[in-house]
Every structure is written in structure tokens, then in C-alpha cells.
Design an enzyme around this catalytic site. Structure first.
Site, PDB file in Angstrom:
ATOM      1  N   LYS A  79     -52.175   5.596  11.445  1.00  0.00           N
ATOM      2  CA  LYS A  79     -53.272   4.976  12.201  1.00  0.00           C
ATOM      3  C   LYS A  79     -54.124   6.071  12.842  1.00  0.00           C
ATOM      4  O   LYS A  79     -53.584   7.109  13.272  1.00  0.00           O
ATOM      5  CB  LYS A  79     -52.652   4.069  13.269  1.00  0.00           C
ATOM      6  CG  LYS A  79     -53.609   3.220  14.069  1.00  0.00           C
ATOM      7  CD  LYS A  79     -52.806   2.305  14.998  1.00  0.00           C
ATOM      8  CE  LYS A  79     -53.675   1.404  15.840  1.00  0.00           C
ATOM      9  NZ  LYS A  79     -52.877   0.477  16.672  1.00  0.00           N
ATOM     10  N   SER A 151     -54.073  -4.314  16.015  1.00  0.00           N
ATOM     11  CA  SER A 151     -55.064  -3.287  15.781  1.00  0.00           C
ATOM     12  C   SER A 151     -54.698  -2.311  14.658  1.00  0.00           C
ATOM     13  O   SER A 151     -55.555  -1.537  14.234  1.00  0.00           O
ATOM     14  CB  SER A 151     -55.299  -2.477  17.064  1.00  0.00           C
ATOM     15  OG  SER A 151     -54.116  -1.795  17.440  1.00  0.00           O
ATOM     16  N   SER A 175     -49.677  -5.184  17.747  1.00  0.00           N
ATOM     17  CA  SER A 175     -50.610  -4.496  16.854  1.00  0.00           C
ATOM     18  C   SER A 175     -49.989  -3.944  15.585  1.00  0.00           C
ATOM     19  O   SER A 175     -50.715  -3.573  14.658  1.00  0.00           O
ATOM     20  CB  SER A 175     -51.301  -3.346  17.598  1.00  0.00           C
ATOM     21  OG  SER A 175     -52.208  -3.849  18.528  1.00  0.00           O
TER      22      SER A 175
END
Lengths: 439, 143
Positions: A79, A151, A175
């Protein structure tokens, strides 16, 4: 042409048997990523040059008889909240488009040491909360007209599309687990603090943990083993037959297609001899405690980091920071007190069972994602947030029989991460065996 | 050409309609805007004058983002075409209303200087509605 490997074990076998080189695997992975990107938007940076250099180094080491372990030569993405030396790190925000860290986050250091081939930085909600329209949302590999969730949506979409076998995300309120559920892959949020957080972009420190997204619990366990500190205590084995505490009222709150998928999975487990015990856990106060904690910590961490760049972020991020700065100390402390009480209640619910089982998200992914301030946005998170508040480890597994992507969440004891992942692998085996048998 | 008083009315309307762009457009390129609430982010003891429509719009947008619905009434105004002084009342939900003063100087239909003064400590007790609701929810759960 190398067909996409489905597991870390498969990649290990290809490399060690000489059926493929790490460079060949990396090139095939990069080609697939390039082909899928227009539809998915899962990557913010594809690190082609770095990946091919790392893959060549892996091939040299293997030729010299050096084996760094199960992740050696495995293409993995992280990420874009993890600092990567010499590679842009944006946090999903174009305000940081020129930020190129000089050092790696601890997670990246550990992956590099394990011989991983880093193929890119994955797309994410802006600082885990807003959406930067200049970077765009991540589309779902199962149906690109729908969101991949957030996310860590880029990490989940990259795995869900089978372009890579594993990725690393972070989870402050769901997330990792929610996009994993939406993309029908496995997502694991470890016990709070098991994975070092140094080198992540600033955010809510007491709720956030880094963890793997993969195709299976076994692969998630392999990546977690690389990322995590050693457990403080030796963990016991899973009981036989395993016993699950089922949060039945949470399942009943889900949309019918999700509830029926979870009921179907639980029925199969019961048929295979698993013991299922109904348990209850009141969600009252979790929304308030999470919002007060998330916003206060996010604002405290992000406001000095961004400075005047805050004005260039999305309205959602500005709202989060500016609202967080208004939370009085007594409210933040009161939320902390609530978290301690909730932790004790979850520990008590786990008392006689191997794990709790709950839905991950209450509904399937939609075409339009509501803004984070919207109650509908929180509705997706209400079954994941409690375990960020308490710090318990939680893994989302695909409920295989589902028509829509449905996540089945297992929650384990604090610090018992390896045991929880072993239980998750066993659950996968049981469900898979039944599906194959039924076919 | 808008008078200072017309600009004061447009100021109020832009804020009530939460239109930061319209608010910024009231100011000349050379405008200076000083509000007691505008402080340097790294040093809250230092005043931060805002310069020009772009900066004023950005700060206003940021303020509107973190401010719930509010009441803002002009109680009285005095002035002429070029200057205007306003006595106003401002109220956030859940907080006591308070009054303040605004001074506006205009040239060619745009604001060139503005000062806003009020008891900014009065804002300390006011939180966005969501924050108040979350605090109330947790308070209600305590024995």
C-alpha cells in the site's frame, strides 16, 4: 507465457525446480499488471526497474545455493502508505506526488530481507479516509463497475485480479478486511502492535495495523510471518473439533445475500463437526469511540505533517483533520476508557471458543462509494471497527458459496495471531472440501 | 460599482450559503484580511493576515469544512460608499451566541482591507455537531 501462480507455495516450487526464474515471474507479473491497470487503477506506482533488479538478484542467490525462505522471489505490492527508499510514497494523495523517502518502512525492510520482489505501490483512499479525484478510486476485479472498497483497495484488487499472490495493506477500521471481502480474497488485521509501524505515513496510531492480503490463509500466514515480531508467548493448537462463537445478531443485520452466504458456510462447518455457539456483543458506543479516536489521532498526526498542503487535500481529509482538532481531551480519554471495557467484553466472549465469527461487511460492494462522513459508509465498517478499538486479530475469508462477494470474519485472542491464521486455513480446507464434494 | 455596505451584505450571503469562492471573489488582489481567529498554524500566538482572493478563499473553504450550520446576523451597520462598520451576532448550534465587529474598506467595488474582531475564546466551548453527538453517546453509556 507463465500462467499466474495462485500461491506462494506454487511460486516457491517453480523457482526451486527451475521451471521458472524470478525474472521470468516478475516480467509476467508486470505484464499482467500493465494489462489490468486501465480497468482496475490498483497501482499508483509500478516499480518495474526495481522489481527486475530484485528478481535478478534472487536468481543469482538461488544459483549460488542461498535460500532466503518462502517469500524469496515472490512478486508483492505494498500500500502506498509505506515509505519506500527511492520510490514515491503518496498516501493516496497527489499533494505528496513529489515525496520520495530516503528510507524504507520497517515492513518494506522485512520484505526486502526476505527476498521479495516489490512490483509496486498500491492505490488507496487519501490518507486512508478521503478520495483524491486526481488519483481515482480502485475498481473491483470481480466487477469493475463497483468499488474494490477501501482503504487498502489497490492491494485487494491486485490480489483479487490474480496479478499478484499477496500484498500488504493497513487497517484502522476495516481497511484490509473490507476490500478483501469485496474482492473475494483473504485479509488479515494482526493484533495491535505485532507488525512494526515505523515508516508508515502519519495516521491514527492506536487503531492501525499493517497486514497481508492474499488468496489463502496459508499465504497470509507466510507474509505475516515475515512482517511480524515474534509472539510473546507460545501459542496453543486449535482445539479438535474447533469451536466458534457466532455473532448471530450481526449476521441477521446483513443484507440477505450476505447473511445467506454466511449461514451456508456455518451450516457446512456444523456438518463437518465444528461446534458453533451463539454469542452476543453489543455494538453500542463503538461508532462514537472509533470516530473520536480516529479523528483525534489522524488530526494530531496529519496536521503538522501536511501543514499548508492540507488545503490541497480532498474535502473529506480536510474535514477529518479540522474536526479532529476540535475533539476535547476528555472525549478522547473517554473513548479510551470505552475501548478498555470493550476489550474486556471481547476477551470474555472469546473465553470458551477458539474464535468469534462475524460478517466482515454487511452488504456487497456498490457502484458508488458514499463519502466517509456518511452513515452508509460507517455501516460497512461496523463489524470490523470493534476489533480495531480492542486490538484483537481478525481475518476476513471469502464465503465461497456466495453469489455476491461476502466476507466471513474470524476474531482471535490478543496475540494469538498464528493460531487464528491456522484456524482460518482449517476453515478454508473444510469449506473447500465440501464444495468439491458437492460438485 | 458595489459600495462597502453592499459588499458587507454579499459577505454575509457568501458565508451563509457556504460559498468560499464567492467570498474570495469579494476581495481585490491587493486585499489584506485580518481576523482574530486567523493564526499562524505553527504559532497560535501570531496573527496571520490573509492576502488576496486566492488565500482568502482557501482559508474560508477550510473554515466552512469544519464549521457546522451557523447563524450570522448583521445587527447594525454604519458607513458610506468606501467604508462600512458592522455589528453582528454569530451562533453555532449548542453554543451561546456572541457579537463581533467587522470593518470593511472598498475600492472599485472590491474589498481592499477588512478587520474582524470578537471574543474568540467564546468559540472554545463549541464543537461540531457530530463531535457533540459522539461525546453524548459515550457519556450515556457510563454508569
Amino acid at each position: 507465457v507463465i500462467s499466474p501462480p495462485r500461491s506462494i507455495q506454487e511460486i516457491a516450487a517453480l523457482l526451486r525446480s527451475g521451471a521458472a526464474t524470478a525474472v521470468e515471474l516478475a516480467e509476467a507479473t508486470l505484464e499482467r499488471i500493465e494489462a489490468f491497470e486501465p480497468a482496475l487503477n490498483a497501482f499508483l506506482t509500478v516499480t518495474r526497474t526495481l522489481a527486475l533488479e530484485q528478481a535478478a538478484a534472487v536468481d543469482d542467490l538461488l544459483a549460488a545455493g542461498v535460500d532466503l525462505g518462502p517469500l524469496m522471489g515472490v512478486p508483492i505490492a505494498v500500500k502506498d502508505t509505506f515509505a519506500t527508499r527511492g520510490v514515491p510514497t503518496t498516501g493516496g494523495s497527489s499533494t505528496l506526488a513529489r515525496y520520495v523517502p530516503r528510507t524504507d518502512a520497517d515492513v518494506v525492510v522485512r520484505l526486502r530481507a526476505a527476498g521479495v520482489v516489490l512490483v509496486g505501490k498500491t492505490n488507496m483512499n487519501e490518507f486512508g479516509w478521503g478520495l483524491d479525484p486526481r488519483l481515482g478510486r480502485v475498481n473491483n476485479p470481480l466487477d469493475p463497475s463497483r468499488t474494490a472498497g477501501g482503504s487498502s483497495g489497490g492491494s485487494a484488487a491486485a490480489v483479487g485480479s490474480s496479478n499478484i499472490v499477496a500484498a500488504v495493506g493497513t487497517d484502522s477500521g476495516g481497511s484490509i478486511r473490507i476490500p478483501a471481502a469485496f474482492c473475494a480474497v483473504v485479509g488479515f488485521k494482526p493484533s495491535h502492535g505485532r507488525v512494526p509501524d515505523s515508516g508508515m505515513l502519519p495516521g491514527c496510531w492506536s487503531l492501525t495495523d499493517a497486514g497481508p492480503i492474499a488468496h489463502s490463509a496459508a499465504d497470509a500466514a507466510a507474509v505475516f510471518g515475515c512482517l511480524a515480531r515474534a509472539p510473546e508467548e507460545k501459542q496453543s493448537c486449535v482445539c479438535d473439533p474447533p469451536t466458534l462463537g457466532v455473532l448471530e445478531d450481526w449476521i441477521q443485520e446483513c443484507r440477505p445475500e450476505i447473511a445467506s452466504a454466511l449461514d451456508c458456510a456455518l451450516t457446512r462447518l456444523a456438518q463437518e463437526g465444528w461446534r458453533l455457539i451463539p454469542v452476543r456483543l453489543d455494538l453500542s458506543g463503538t461508532h462514537a469511540a472509533w470516530m473520536l479516536t480516529f479523528l483525534t489521532e489522524t488530526a494530531t498526526a496529519l496536521a503538522p505533517f501536511l501543514g499548508e498542503r492540507l488545503a490541497d487535500t480532498s474535502a473529506e481529509v480536510r474535514w477529518a483533520v479540522n474536526t479532529g482538532l476540535t475533539v476535547p481531551a476528555h472525549a478522547y480519554l473517554r473513548a479510551g476508557h470505552f475501548r478498555e471495557q470493550l476489550r474486556a467484553r471481547v476477551d470474555k466472549a472469546l473465553g470458551d471458543v477458539d474464535a468469534l465469527v462475524a460478517p466482515t461487511a454487511s452488504a456487497p460492494p456498490t457502484a458508488d462509494e458514499p463519502p466517509p462522513r456518511d452513515e452508509a459508509y460507517y455501516a460497512d465498517m461496523r463489524f470490523t471497527v470493534p476489533f480495531n478499538l480492542t486490538g484483537h486479530p481478525a481475518v476476513s475469508l471469502p464465503a465461497r458459496a456466495a453469489v455476491e462477494p461476502a466476507g466471513l470474519q474470524l476474531i482471535g485472542r490478543l496475540g494469538d495471531d498464528e493460531r487464528l491464521l491456522a484456524l482460518a486455513a482449517r476453515l478454508e480446507d473444510t469449506l473447500e472440501r465440501r464444495v468439491v464434494g458437492a460438485a | 460599482v458595489r459600495t462597502a455596505r453592499k459588499l458587507a451584505e454579499a459577505w454575509r450571503l457568501a458565508l451563509l450559503t457556504r460559498n468560499a469562492a464567492s467570498f474570495g471573489a469579494l476581495f481585490a488582489e491587493s486585499a489584506v484580511f485580518l481576523d482574530v481567529e486567523h493564526r499562524e498554524p505553527e504559532d497560535r500566538l501570531r496573527a496571520r493576515p490573509l492576502h488576496g482572493p486566492i488565500e482568502i478563499e482557501a482559508v474560508t473553504r477550510d473554515w466552512l469544512d469544519r464549521t457546522p450550520e451557523f447563524r450570522y446576523d448583521i445587527l447594525r451597520s454604519v458607513g458610506d460608499d468606501l467604508v462600512c462598520a458592522l455589528l453582528w451576532e454569530y451562533e453555532l448550534p449548542g453554543a451561546e451566541p456572541f457579537t463581533g465587529l467587522t470593518w470593511i474598506e472598498a475600492e472599485s467595488g472590491l474589498i481592499v482591507r477588512a478587520f474582524v474582531a470578537f471574543d474568540s475564546l467564546a468559540l472554545l466551548g463549541a464543537h461540531p455537531a457530530e463531535v457533540r453527538d459522539w461525546i453524548s453517546e459515550l457519556e450515556a453509556m457510563e454508569p
